[in-house]
Structure formats: C-alpha cells, structure tokens
Design a protein around this motif. Structure first.
Motif, PDB file in Angstrom:
ATOM      1  N   LEU A 209       0.837  -1.202   0.000  1.00 57.28           N
ATOM      2  CA  LEU A 209       0.000   0.000   0.000  1.00 57.28           C
ATOM      3  C   LEU A 209       0.875   1.258   0.000  1.00 57.28           C
ATOM      4  O   LEU A 209       0.606   2.203  -0.741  1.00 57.28           O
ATOM      5  CB  LEU A 209      -0.928   0.010   1.213  1.00 57.28           C
ATOM      6  CG  LEU A 209      -1.803   1.258   1.275  1.00 57.28           C
ATOM      7  CD1 LEU A 209      -2.885   1.207   0.200  1.00 57.28           C
ATOM      8  CD2 LEU A 209      -2.425   1.434   2.637  1.00 57.28           C
ATOM      9  N   TYR A 210       1.920   1.264   0.818  1.00 60.71           N
ATOM     10  CA  TYR A 210       2.820   2.421   0.819  1.00 60.71           C
ATOM     11  C   TYR A 210       3.392   2.644  -0.569  1.00 60.71           C
ATOM     12  O   TYR A 210       3.501   3.769  -1.037  1.00 60.71           O
ATOM     13  CB  TYR A 210       3.969   2.232   1.817  1.00 60.71           C
ATOM     14  CG  TYR A 210       3.534   2.122   3.256  1.00 60.71           C
ATOM     15  CD1 TYR A 210       2.412   2.798   3.716  1.00 60.71           C
ATOM     16  CD2 TYR A 210       4.246   1.342   4.158  1.00 60.71           C
ATOM     17  CE1 TYR A 210       2.010   2.695   5.034  1.00 60.71           C
ATOM     18  CE2 TYR A 210       3.861   1.236   5.474  1.00 60.71           C
ATOM     19  CZ  TYR A 210       2.734   1.903   5.909  1.00 60.71           C
ATOM     20  OH  TYR A 210       2.340   1.802   7.209  1.00 60.71           O
ATOM     21  N   ARG A 211       3.748   1.540  -1.215  1.00 61.86           N
ATOM     22  CA  ARG A 211       4.285   1.656  -2.586  1.00 61.86           C
ATOM     23  C   ARG A 211       3.218   2.252  -3.501  1.00 61.86           C
ATOM     24  O   ARG A 211       3.492   3.139  -4.308  1.00 61.86           O
ATOM     25  CB  ARG A 211       4.720   0.284  -3.105  1.00 61.86           C
ATOM     26  CG  ARG A 211       5.909  -0.308  -2.406  1.00 61.86           C
ATOM     27  CD  ARG A 211       7.226   0.262  -2.880  1.00 61.86           C
ATOM     28  NE  ARG A 211       7.633  -0.290  -4.160  1.00 61.86           N
ATOM     29  CZ  ARG A 211       8.042   0.440  -5.191  1.00 61.86           C
ATOM     30  NH1 ARG A 211       8.061   1.746  -5.100  1.00 61.86           N
ATOM     31  NH2 ARG A 211       8.422  -0.139  -6.312  1.00 61.86           N
ATOM     32  N   ALA A 212       1.975   1.757  -3.361  1.00 61.32           N
ATOM     33  CA  ALA A 212       0.888   2.249  -4.208  1.00 61.32           C
ATOM     34  C   ALA A 212       0.634   3.730  -3.961  1.00 61.32           C
ATOM     35  O   ALA A 212       0.230   4.460  -4.861  1.00 61.32           O
ATOM     36  CB  ALA A 212      -0.383   1.443  -3.955  1.00 61.32           C
ATOM     37  N   LEU A 213       0.883   4.166  -2.748  1.00 58.34           N
ATOM     38  CA  LEU A 213       0.656   5.576  -2.417  1.00 58.34           C
ATOM     39  C   LEU A 213       1.858   6.444  -2.762  1.00 58.34           C
ATOM     40  O   LEU A 213       1.851   7.637  -2.507  1.00 58.34           O
ATOM     41  CB  LEU A 213       0.332   5.719  -0.926  1.00 58.34           C
ATOM     42  CG  LEU A 213      -1.000   5.105  -0.475  1.00 58.34           C
ATOM     43  CD1 LEU A 213      -1.173   5.237   1.025  1.00 58.34           C
ATOM     44  CD2 LEU A 213      -2.167   5.753  -1.203  1.00 58.34           C
TER      45      LEU A 213
ATOM     46  N   PRO B  25       3.516  -2.747  -6.020  1.00 57.38           N
ATOM     47  CA  PRO B  25       2.370  -1.979  -5.524  1.00 57.38           C
ATOM     48  C   PRO B  25       1.035  -2.659  -5.833  1.00 57.38           C
ATOM     49  O   PRO B  25       0.074  -2.496  -5.084  1.00 57.38           O
ATOM     50  CB  PRO B  25       2.487  -0.635  -6.242  1.00 57.38           C
ATOM     51  CG  PRO B  25       3.616  -0.744  -7.197  1.00 57.38           C
ATOM     52  CD  PRO B  25       4.416  -1.947  -6.862  1.00 57.38           C
TER      53      PRO B  25
END
Ligand code: ATP
Ligand code: MG
Lengths: 405, 234
Positions: free
Chosen positions: A303-307, A395
C-alpha cells in the motif's frame, strides 16, 4: 519519525509477543556481553597490575592462619587474618641466607563506618616503614614514607573513601592522610595503612581482641605476616630453611598469580562461550522475526508503494523500526548489564579471590559502545534479506488486500 | 526527471493490453482523460476494470500498447519518477478501502505525507495554498466535508464500510492529484452514503481533477461524460 513510532507502538500492541521478544533478545545479549566484558576487563587489568605492583615474592603467615583461607584470598583479597606470630620470627627470617629483603605487617581488625571515616569495609594494616619496600612505590608522594609514619598518620588505598579532606576518624582517633596508594587490584586498595607500632596500640585497645593476646602474647611482640624477596637462584634452599622454622605457611606469589590466571582464563573462556551463544541466538531470533515480519506486513508495504513510497522509503521505514527495537533493547540491556556485572562480580569474588581493577568510566563507555555497535551490526545483518524482500513488493499487491494490519 | 503535473491531458492510452501468463485480461483499450472530465468504466465482474485502473495508476505494468501520463510515456519513467507520479499525480480509491488498521482515520488520510520528498514540497506549494504545513488542517476539512467530523480519531475497525470509503476518498484527495481513480466507489453502500461519495467525486472533477471510476451502477455511469465498456464477462 512520528509515523514510524506509531507503527512500532501498534506493532508492540498487535504483535507484542514477537516485538517484546526482539527487545528482550537484544536486551539479554547486550546485558550478558556488557557484564562479561566488564568483568573480564577488570580482572585482566587487575591481574596485570598485581603482577607489576604490590608484590613480595613470598608471603609468610602463621600456619594456623591459612587453614580456612586460600592462597589467593590471602594474596589478593586481603582477607583478615587474626592470627599472630612472634616478631622474633621476623628477625630470624631476615638473617637467613638467600633473603634479599624482608618486611613485616601487622593486621588489625576490619573497619567499617561505625568506627572510622571509611564507608566500605576497610582493612587496617600496620607496616614497618624502615624495612618496607612495597608501599612506597604506590604512593602519589613517595617521600611521605621516608621518615616513617607517625601515630595518627595514615596512608589510604585507592578505593578507600571518607577521607576526601585529608583528615578523618579512625577508632576514636583523629588521623591525617599522609599519602594515597595507587590502585593495585588487590585488598590493598581497600586498606588503611598505619605504622605497625600504632596498629599494635590500636589493636591492644580493642576489647574483642583480648583472646588473641592471651593466646599469642602482647601485641607489641607480634606480627601477622612476613613479606620477603629472595635472591635469585636461592629459592629452593631458602624455602627448605623456611620450612625448617616450622609453623609457617608459605605463599609463593608467582605460583599463585599463574594459578589464578589459569583459573580465570577457564572461567572467562566459559563466559565468552556463553556470550557468543547468546549473540548467535539473538541473531537467529532477529533474523526469524524480521523475516516473518516482512511477510506478515507485505500488504501494508504494498500500500505504501501504491501511495508513492519508493523502495528507499520502505527500507528507511524498516531500518527505523529495527533501530528503535534494537535501540530499546540495547539501552535496557546496558542497564540490566550493569546490574548483572555487579552481581557477577560479587558471585565470582565470593567463589574465588582474584585481583580486580574497576574499569574507568571511559573504558566502560567504550565497552558499552562496542557492545551496542555489535548488536546494531547483528540487527543490520538480520534485516538485510527482509529489506530485499520488501523492496521487491509490487504496488499491485495492495489491490488484493482489504484493510491492512 | 521532473514531471509537469499541470498538463491538460492527464492520461492518454492507445491499444492498452494486459495479460497474466497466457490469459489476456484486457486488450486494445484506448482512452483519453482530460482535467475536469469524468469517465465511467463498466463491464461484468472479471472483465478487467480493476486491472485497467491499476495500469493507469501505475500499480501494474501494461503488457501491450502505449500509455502516456502527464504527457510522458510511462516507459520513459524511471522507478523514482513513477513513485513520484503515484504520490503527486494520482489519487487511488481502492475497491477494498485499504486503510491501515494501526492508524486513526486522520492519520490514514495523512499517511502519504510521511513519504513526501523535498522536491514534492515545492510542487505542493503551488498546488495547495499554504503548502504541506496546512495538510493536517486540510485532512480535517476533508473528513468534515465527508460527514466524518466525529470519526476523525476512530480506527478503521470502528468505522462502517461507507465511512471507511469516505476516509479512503479523503486520503486520495489530500494532495489534490490531477488524476483521481476510484474502483467501485459506491459498492456496498446504501443510497445516502453512495450519494455522499459520488458528490465528492464529481465535485473533485469539477475542481479540475480528471476522474475515472469503475462501477456496476448504471445510474452512476450515466452521470459520467464518457463511458468505457469492457466486455467479455468471465
Ligand atoms: N495477478 C493476477 N494474476 C492472474 N490473473 C489476474 C490477476 N489479477 C487479475 N487477474 C484476472 O484478471 C481478470 C480481471 O480481474 P479484475 O479484478 O480486473 O476484474 P474486475 O472487472 O475488476 O472485476 P470486479 O467487478 O469483480 O471487481 C480476472 O479474471 C482475474 O482473475
Ligand atoms: Mg474490480
């Protein structure tokens, strides 16, 4: 950092068993390593120092004195010997062929705060200034002994406190500190040295000591120990003669030091082994913990990667968490280690007398730093593979999760 | 490489396709998203709506076609720039809200701010009045606007699905990204909650975001300027 702290608090709450186990593992490893290294260092320095300093080659004591005390206790811990022999014996020994030099000492009671300025348990030793060659080299002012010690003058050991102003009380007498001895790592460090004559007078006045005088004669005629150096090559013949004098216990310093070194080495090898196993267990535990952590929390990391977090951001996050956990463990470990050190020292010295020199603050700080650095390195080793795994998280993985953590 | 996030055309896709192993999930999709435009993505379950949105959101790599974001071909972007696009260019509302259970609603909205890089702050300075320092306040304003004033300090497990969806929407809108992607934003919601979320999405588009959303709701799809239909139900 607030963010990382929040996650760590959450981590501690949600996975408190594992998280505390990391902290505990580091704590244990740091504490054991720290304590062992301090004891090792202090004993090592003590032995080295006792080889250099405060040594007569032979120590002669009344035979009955040694029965309940080991040679090491007599030599290193300055265990009180309340047995006396005639001062004539000293004259006899001094005249023996092969004796390079000889002096005697008169031991009085063990002192404590109830009778004198010293706060800890302190031994009162009377020396014969005219023949002594052992105390003078230890003094900050070597000239202090040249005229002998007057009644009321004391020389204090390195570890004796309560005389900071240069004066103090000793068995109802005002005393003046004539000099301070350098640390030797032995019982001398917690001794107060006075002239033998004055020590005898003080001892004569101690009510509880009357049985000694009834048994051995008046204190003016008594001594506790003879210390002597032997002319090179005369050791064996002299020893035979000393034995012929009868009723003497002969403690040979070099033999005792060698023996002690050997025993200490065995003990410290054992301690080092335990410390190594602890460190290894810490490493394995940390590896396992971070390994499973990188798996359990992959959804969160995705999620951090996606954000928009970069791989570097995730690495920093994980390193930060590891840093906090390891740091907390290390800090607590140093505290616990300090306590363990005191405990270990007490246990070891109760079991076996050995010379010990308390490491200086700088050395303690250096050892603490080294131990913490070693565990920082272990933590780094433990997170290398998880770091790589986390950096590889795509992500898109975030799509497959519902709420995270 | 610096991205100019102020292009009028935000996304431009030509013959876009994606396969998993031998299965082709989407093939030959072309679309163009401009600022202030709204695009609905419809199609049966499994038709690849989420997959397409992931391609546009740089969560997944395409396997065919051409894709441009903010005027740059995605192939030309290095990993760091792609991450930067995700941070500053794209707001993603996931099909399953994907909030972090450890964090309260307000901290979930602010989660991205912890990953902002130094140069991001300059970009945000021009985009948001007052720059990054006002973000905590902006997060509160967003939550309040979505009717979550008294849920600010709740954890996700203390929120209903509709409330979580609105928190997720606030998270996506926080940095005013030019591209807003919402995967079935009204799924599982009652009429009133759905209405709230829709209004938020469409008013964001009116503010200048390019909006694309996947939905099974035909009424909602009809509100969009453009409807893209993915066929082949699986
Ligand atoms: N990582 C993956 N590996 C293999 N197949 C995948 C993967 N991700 C998605 N798919 C497949 O792609 C197809 C489209 O999935 P997707 O989630 O995009 O559908 P969708 O249109 O969003 O469906 P829904 O309306 O149910 O959300 C599905 O058949 C799915 O099995
Ligand atoms: Mg979907």
């Amino acid at each position: 950092m607030t963010f990382v702290r929040k996650l760590i608090l959450h981590n501690l709450r949600m996975r408190w068993v594992q998280s505390t186990s990391i902290v505990f593992m580091v704590l244990l490893g740091v504490a054991v390593l720290f304590a062992f290294m301090l004891v090792g260092r202090g004993a090592n320095d003590g032995l080295a120092l006792s080889e250099q300093r405060a040594g007569a080659q032979l120590l002669l004591l009344p035979a009955k004195a040694g029965n309940y005390l080991s040679d090491t206790a007599l030599l290193f811990s300055g265990a009180p010997v309340h047995h006396y022999m005639s001062s004539e014996l000293f004259e006899e020994v001094r005249e023996l062929e092969g004796v390079e030099r000889a002096t005697f000492q008169f031991f009085s009671q063990t002192l404590d705060a109830s009778c004198c300025s010293a706060s800890g348990e302190t031994r009162l030793v009377g020396i014969d200034a005219s023949s002594d060659w052992l105390v003078a080299p230890l003094l900050d002012d070597p000239a202090a002994l040249s005229d002998g010690l007057a009644d009321g003058q004391v020389i204090i050991g390195a570890a004796v406190d309560g005389f900071e102003k240069g004066t103090g009380r000793l068995l109802n007498n005002d005393v003046v500190v004539a000099a301070v001895m350098a640390a030797t790592g032995t019982g001398l460090d917690s001794s107060i040295v006075v002239s033998a004559d004055w020590a005898r007078q003080l001892a004569a006045a101690i009510a509880g000591y009357q049985p000694f005088w009834e048994l051995n004669g008046q204190p003016e005629t008594l001594i506790s120990a003879i210390l002597l150096d032997v002319q090179p090559g005369r050791e064996e013949r002299l020893e035979a003669k000393l034995e012929a004098l009868g009723d003497l216990r002969i403690v040979e310093r070099s033999a005792v030091v060698a023996q002690t070194q050997q025993r200490l080495r065995a003990v410290f090898a054992l301690l080092a082994g335990v410390a190594a196993v602890m460190a290894l267990a810490s490493l394995l535990q940390l590896c396992a913990r971070y390994w499973s952590l990188s798996w359990e929390r992959r959804g969160e990391f995705a999620l951090y990667r996606a954000l928009g977090a970069t791989r570097g951001d995730l690495r920093r996050l994980i390193c930060g968490e590891a840093f906090v956990l390891t740091g907390a463990g290390a800090l607590l470990g140093l505290l616990v280690g300090g306590g363990l050190f005191a405990l270990l020292l007490a246990q070891l010295s109760a079991a076996e007398a050995f010379p010990f020199l308390m490491p200086s603050i700088a050395v303690i700080a250096l050892i603490a730093l080294a131990v913490v650095a070693a565990f920082a390195l272990l933590a780094l080793l433990a997170i290398i593979i998880p770091l790589q795994r986390v950096a590889r998280i795509e992500p898109a993985l975030a799509l497959q999760q519902t709420d995270i953590g | 490489m610096a991205i100019a996030f102020n292009t009028q055309t935000v996304v431009s896709a030509e013959g876009l396709g994606r396969s998993f192993a031998s299965t082709t999930v989407i093939a030959d999709v072309s679309l163009k998203l401009n600022r202030q435009s709204t695009t609905a993505l419809v199609g049966p379950s499994g038709s690849g709506k989420s997959t397409l949105l992931s391609l546009l959101g740089l969560l997944l790599d395409k396997s065919a076609g051409h894709l441009e974001l903010f005027g740059s071909s995605v192939e030309s972007l290095d990993a760091g720039t792609r991450a930067c696009c995700r941070r500053l260019g794209i707001g993603f509302v996931f099909q399953h809200t994907q909030l972090i259970g450890a964090l309260r609603a307000i901290d979930n909205v602010l989660v991205q701010t912890h990953f902002l890089h130094a140069e991001d702050r300059k970009v945000l300075m021009t985009r948001i009045e007052g720059g990054v320092t006002t973000l905590p306040k902006r997060a509160l304003v967003l939550l309040e606007a979505f009717g979550l004033k008294d849920r600010v300090h709740h954890f996700p497990h203390q929120l209903s699905v509709g409330q979580k969806r609105r928190v997720a929407l606030a998270r996506a809108l926080l940095l005013k990204p030019p591209l807003l992607i919402a995967d079935e934003p009204t799924n599982d919601l009652d009429a009133i909650s759905a209405q709230l979320v829709c209004e938020a999405l469409f008013s964001a588009a009116a503010d200048g975001h390019a909006l694309i959303f996947a939905t099974h709701d035909n009424n909602l799809a009809r509100r969009a300027d453009v409807t893209v239909s993915l066929g082949r139900a699986i």
